[in-house]
Scaffold this motif. Structure first.
Motif, PDB file in Angstrom:
ATOM      1  N   GLY A 119      12.413 -22.385  26.127  1.00 35.39           N
ATOM      2  CA  GLY A 119      12.036 -21.408  27.410  1.00 35.39           C
ATOM      3  C   GLY A 119      13.142 -20.061  27.053  1.00 35.39           C
ATOM      4  O   GLY A 119      12.932 -18.791  26.570  1.00 35.39           O
ATOM      5  N   ALA A 120      14.462 -19.642  27.247  1.00 31.80           N
ATOM      6  CA  ALA A 120      15.622 -19.346  27.299  1.00 31.80           C
ATOM      7  C   ALA A 120      15.442 -18.546  25.765  1.00 31.80           C
ATOM      8  O   ALA A 120      15.643 -17.477  26.316  1.00 31.80           O
ATOM      9  N   LEU A 121      14.990 -19.433  24.828  1.00 31.31           N
ATOM     10  CA  LEU A 121      15.229 -18.425  23.504  1.00 31.31           C
ATOM     11  C   LEU A 121      14.306 -17.569  22.865  1.00 31.31           C
ATOM     12  O   LEU A 121      14.870 -16.605  22.836  1.00 31.31           O
ATOM     13  N   LEU A 122      13.421 -18.404  23.614  1.00 35.02           N
ATOM     14  CA  LEU A 122      11.445 -17.403  23.748  1.00 35.02           C
ATOM     15  C   LEU A 122      11.617 -15.993  24.151  1.00 35.02           C
ATOM     16  O   LEU A 122      11.646 -14.805  23.848  1.00 35.02           O
ATOM     17  N   LEU A 123      12.742 -16.033  25.715  1.00 31.62           N
ATOM     18  CA  LEU A 123      13.145 -14.973  26.598  1.00 31.62           C
ATOM     19  C   LEU A 123      13.836 -13.699  25.517  1.00 31.62           C
ATOM     20  O   LEU A 123      13.656 -12.661  25.299  1.00 31.62           O
ATOM     21  N   ALA A 124      14.625 -14.235  24.833  1.00 32.59           N
ATOM     22  CA  ALA A 124      15.759 -13.833  24.342  1.00 32.59           C
ATOM     23  C   ALA A 124      14.994 -12.878  22.626  1.00 32.59           C
ATOM     24  O   ALA A 124      15.555 -11.856  22.717  1.00 32.59           O
ATOM     25  N   LEU A 125      14.810 -13.711  22.257  1.00 39.15           N
ATOM     26  CA  LEU A 125      13.734 -13.276  21.048  1.00 39.15           C
ATOM     27  C   LEU A 125      13.018 -12.028  22.178  1.00 39.15           C
ATOM     28  O   LEU A 125      13.401 -10.616  20.837  1.00 39.15           O
ATOM     29  N   ILE A 126      11.979 -12.599  22.612  1.00 35.19           N
ATOM     30  CA  ILE A 126      11.588 -10.935  22.951  1.00 35.19           C
ATOM     31  C   ILE A 126      12.241  -9.561  23.995  1.00 35.19           C
ATOM     32  O   ILE A 126      12.280  -8.459  23.181  1.00 35.19           O
ATOM     33  N   CYS A 127      12.901 -10.028  24.498  1.00 35.26           N
ATOM     34  CA  CYS A 127      14.100  -9.110  25.099  1.00 35.26           C
ATOM     35  C   CYS A 127      14.980  -8.546  24.081  1.00 35.26           C
ATOM     36  O   CYS A 127      15.155  -7.189  24.424  1.00 35.26           O
ATOM     37  N   SER A 128      15.574  -9.462  22.970  1.00 38.05           N
ATOM     38  CA  SER A 128      15.885  -8.415  21.235  1.00 38.05           C
ATOM     39  C   SER A 128      15.750  -6.849  20.485  1.00 38.05           C
ATOM     40  O   SER A 128      16.086  -6.555  20.108  1.00 38.05           O
ATOM     41  N   GLN A 129      14.159  -6.937  21.182  1.00 39.55           N
ATOM     42  CA  GLN A 129      13.622  -6.885  20.556  1.00 39.55           C
ATOM     43  C   GLN A 129      12.813  -5.523  21.850  1.00 39.55           C
ATOM     44  O   GLN A 129      12.673  -4.262  20.864  1.00 39.55           O
ATOM     45  N   LEU A 130      13.018  -5.218  22.402  1.00 39.57           N
ATOM     46  CA  LEU A 130      12.725  -4.028  23.645  1.00 39.57           C
ATOM     47  C   LEU A 130      14.747  -2.961  23.050  1.00 39.57           C
ATOM     48  O   LEU A 130      14.936  -2.860  23.195  1.00 39.57           O
ATOM     49  N   SER A 131      13.394  -1.762  23.139  1.00 42.93           N
ATOM     50  CA  SER A 131      14.383  -1.201  23.539  1.00 42.93           C
ATOM     51  C   SER A 131      15.443  -0.387  24.942  1.00 42.93           C
ATOM     52  O   SER A 131      16.472   0.058  24.344  1.00 42.93           O
ATOM     53  N   VAL A 132      14.869  -1.199  25.680  1.00 42.86           N
ATOM     54  CA  VAL A 132      15.871  -0.371  27.033  1.00 42.86           C
ATOM     55  C   VAL A 132      17.068  -1.524  27.030  1.00 42.86           C
ATOM     56  O   VAL A 132      16.900  -2.508  26.244  1.00 42.86           O
ATOM     57  N   SER A 133      18.147  -0.902  27.744  1.00 40.56           N
ATOM     58  CA  SER A 133      19.277  -2.025  27.654  1.00 40.56           C
ATOM     59  C   SER A 133      19.107  -3.186  27.834  1.00 40.56           C
ATOM     60  O   SER A 133      18.772  -3.150  29.584  1.00 40.56           O
ATOM     61  N   ASN A 134      19.662  -4.440  27.202  1.00 45.28           N
ATOM     62  CA  ASN A 134      19.728  -5.088  27.980  1.00 45.28           C
ATOM     63  C   ASN A 134      20.223  -6.351  27.243  1.00 45.28           C
ATOM     64  O   ASN A 134      20.819  -6.343  25.764  1.00 45.28           O
ATOM     65  N   PHE A 135      21.068  -7.422  28.020  1.00 46.14           N
ATOM     66  CA  PHE A 135      21.971  -8.674  26.956  1.00 46.14           C
ATOM     67  C   PHE A 135      21.232  -8.869  25.777  1.00 46.14           C
ATOM     68  O   PHE A 135      22.275  -9.070  25.080  1.00 46.14           O
ATOM     69  N   HIS A 136      19.969  -9.315  25.515  1.00 42.03           N
ATOM     70  CA  HIS A 136      19.827 -10.385  24.333  1.00 42.03           C
ATOM     71  C   HIS A 136      20.024  -9.266  22.936  1.00 42.03           C
ATOM     72  O   HIS A 136      20.290  -9.855  22.371  1.00 42.03           O
ATOM     73  N   ALA A 137      19.324  -7.568  23.395  1.00 42.46           N
ATOM     74  CA  ALA A 137      19.125  -6.993  22.430  1.00 42.46           C
ATOM     75  C   ALA A 137      20.933  -6.756  22.250  1.00 42.46           C
ATOM     76  O   ALA A 137      20.798  -5.878  20.705  1.00 42.46           O
ATOM     77  N   ASP A 138      21.814  -6.086  22.767  1.00 45.15           N
ATOM     78  CA  ASP A 138      22.824  -6.047  22.801  1.00 45.15           C
ATOM     79  C   ASP A 138      23.767  -6.939  21.824  1.00 45.15           C
ATOM     80  O   ASP A 138      24.585  -6.498  21.538  1.00 45.15           O
ATOM     81  N   ILE A 139      23.809  -8.338  22.373  1.00 44.34           N
ATOM     82  CA  ILE A 139      24.332  -9.046  21.491  1.00 44.34           C
ATOM     83  C   ILE A 139      23.289  -9.743  20.302  1.00 44.34           C
ATOM     84  O   ILE A 139      24.259 -10.101  19.586  1.00 44.34           O
ATOM     85  N   ALA A 140      21.952  -9.081  19.961  1.00 44.45           N
ATOM     86  CA  ALA A 140      21.442  -9.161  18.580  1.00 44.45           C
ATOM     87  C   ALA A 140      21.733  -7.527  18.072  1.00 44.45           C
ATOM     88  O   ALA A 140      22.283  -8.219  16.171  1.00 44.45           O
ATOM     89  N   ALA A 141      22.004  -7.099  18.490  1.00 47.69           N
ATOM     90  CA  ALA A 141      22.941  -5.765  17.243  1.00 47.69           C
ATOM     91  C   ALA A 141      24.486  -6.167  17.450  1.00 47.69           C
ATOM     92  O   ALA A 141      24.768  -5.484  16.387  1.00 47.69           O
ATOM     93  N   ARG A 142      24.753  -6.593  18.014  1.00 51.89           N
ATOM     94  CA  ARG A 142      26.326  -6.169  17.523  1.00 51.89           C
ATOM     95  C   ARG A 142      26.916  -7.687  16.839  1.00 51.89           C
ATOM     96  O   ARG A 142      27.413  -7.509  15.508  1.00 51.89           O
ATOM     97  N   ALA A 143      25.992  -9.018  16.755  1.00 50.23           N
ATOM     98  CA  ALA A 143      26.116 -10.248  16.281  1.00 50.23           C
ATOM     99  C   ALA A 143      25.344 -10.785  14.930  1.00 50.23           C
ATOM    100  O   ALA A 143      25.376 -11.834  15.011  1.00 50.23           O
ATOM    101  N   GLY A 144      24.389 -10.023  15.575  1.00 55.25           N
ATOM    102  CA  GLY A 144      22.662 -11.361  14.809  1.00 55.25           C
ATOM    103  C   GLY A 144      22.574 -11.491  15.692  1.00 55.25           C
ATOM    104  O   GLY A 144      22.540 -11.788  16.599  1.00 55.25           O
TER     105      GLY A 144
END
Length: 278
Positions: free
Chosen positions: A187-212
């Motif tokens: 459940g947490a991984l699914l949420l992370a994948l969804i949030c990583s694609q959002l334009s609003v600033s969030n933890f998951h998108a930030d980590i994905a942008a910095r480290a993949g």
């Protein structure tokens, strides 16, 4: 009982949202200080302390939050902040698994003053991480971290109900299962994948942008595992003291620690990852 639980949950959510989006930034820090003071009072009870020491622990937690605010730790990425949250993260990664392996009897073998210091340390670290994530990185950034723990908890509940035959730690928390852990991580991984694609600033998108994305998934899986550890540590404390709930401060929901136990390791760990990847 159900009505009481719903009313309490709604009121708590409204208070949290009001503090998160308040025009005065200090409102959230103040709310978190109150929460940590209440949790410190409960931690002292679970450490076998008398009433006077419980109230003293609450005052010490509130005073520590005020002191860190006066130092500016709530708003700056100083060396002190990095060291403090990093030490808290290492403590959770190293000491908490040892505590769980040692089992329920070990809690009362630890001297009461040591248990109190442990509590104040982890609660103050969680307060600092929460106000840093809120004040420096934004409301949605903090909410994305909180949502990670909430998604893991909800997913774990349903997975455990459906497939939870193999128990995780029956001597500590009989209700938890390995299926619940796997469901929580999913459940947490699914949420992370969804949030990583959002334009609003969030933890998951930030980590994905910095480290993949692969690094993000590893980080989220680790944070989910530590949310389970936080829950189990509090369960160990309660079982050691023969208590079902940390207190009855929240009608229908038990105590404050019962509601934030999973977040105590997740918050400092999330901030540590954010600061060191900056």
């Amino acid at each position: 009982m159900l009505r009481q639980r719903v009313i309490t949950a709604v009121l708590l959510l409204l208070v949290l949202l009001a503090a998160l989006f308040a025009p005065v930034e200090s409102a959230f820090g103040l709310l978190m200080a109150v929460i940590m003071a209440a949790a410190a009072w409960e931690w002292a009870r679970l450490s076998g302390c008398q009433s006077g020491m419980c109230w003293a622990s609450a005052a010490l937690a509130a005073g520590a939050c005020a002191l860190m605010t006066s130092w500016g730790w709530h708003a700056t990425a100083s060396d002190g902040v990095r060291i403090f949250v990093s030490l808290a993260s290492l403590a959770w990664l190293g000491l908490a698994p040892w505590l769980l392996r040692a089992g329920v009897p070990v809690w009362q073998r630890i001297p009461s003053p040591v248990r109190l210091v442990m509590g104040l340390f982890v609660l103050c670290a969680a307060w600092l991480a929460a106000v840093q994530l809120h004040g420096r990185f934004g409301v949605w950034y903090l909410l994305s971290v909180l949502a990670l723990a909430w998604a893991a908890d909800i997913s774990a509940y349903f997975a455990g109900r459906a497939f939870g035959k193999r128990k995780l730690a029956p001597s500590i928390s009989p209700g938890k299962s390995w299926a619940g852990v796997y469901g929580g991580v999913a459940g947490a991984l699914l949420l992370a994948l969804i949030c990583s694609q959002l334009s609003v600033s969030n933890f998951h998108a930030d980590i994905a942008a910095r480290a993949g994305i692969p690094v993000l998934l590893v980080v989220v899986a680790a944070l989910t595992a530590m949310s389970v550890v936080g829950d189990l540590v509090e369960s160990l404390m309660k079982r050691s003291m023969g208590l079902k709930d940390s207190s009855q401060l929240l009608p229908g929901h038990g105590g404050v620690l019962d509601r934030i136990d999973a977040l105590l390791p997740v918050l400092p760990l999330a901030l540590t990852v954010t600061l060191w990847l900056a």
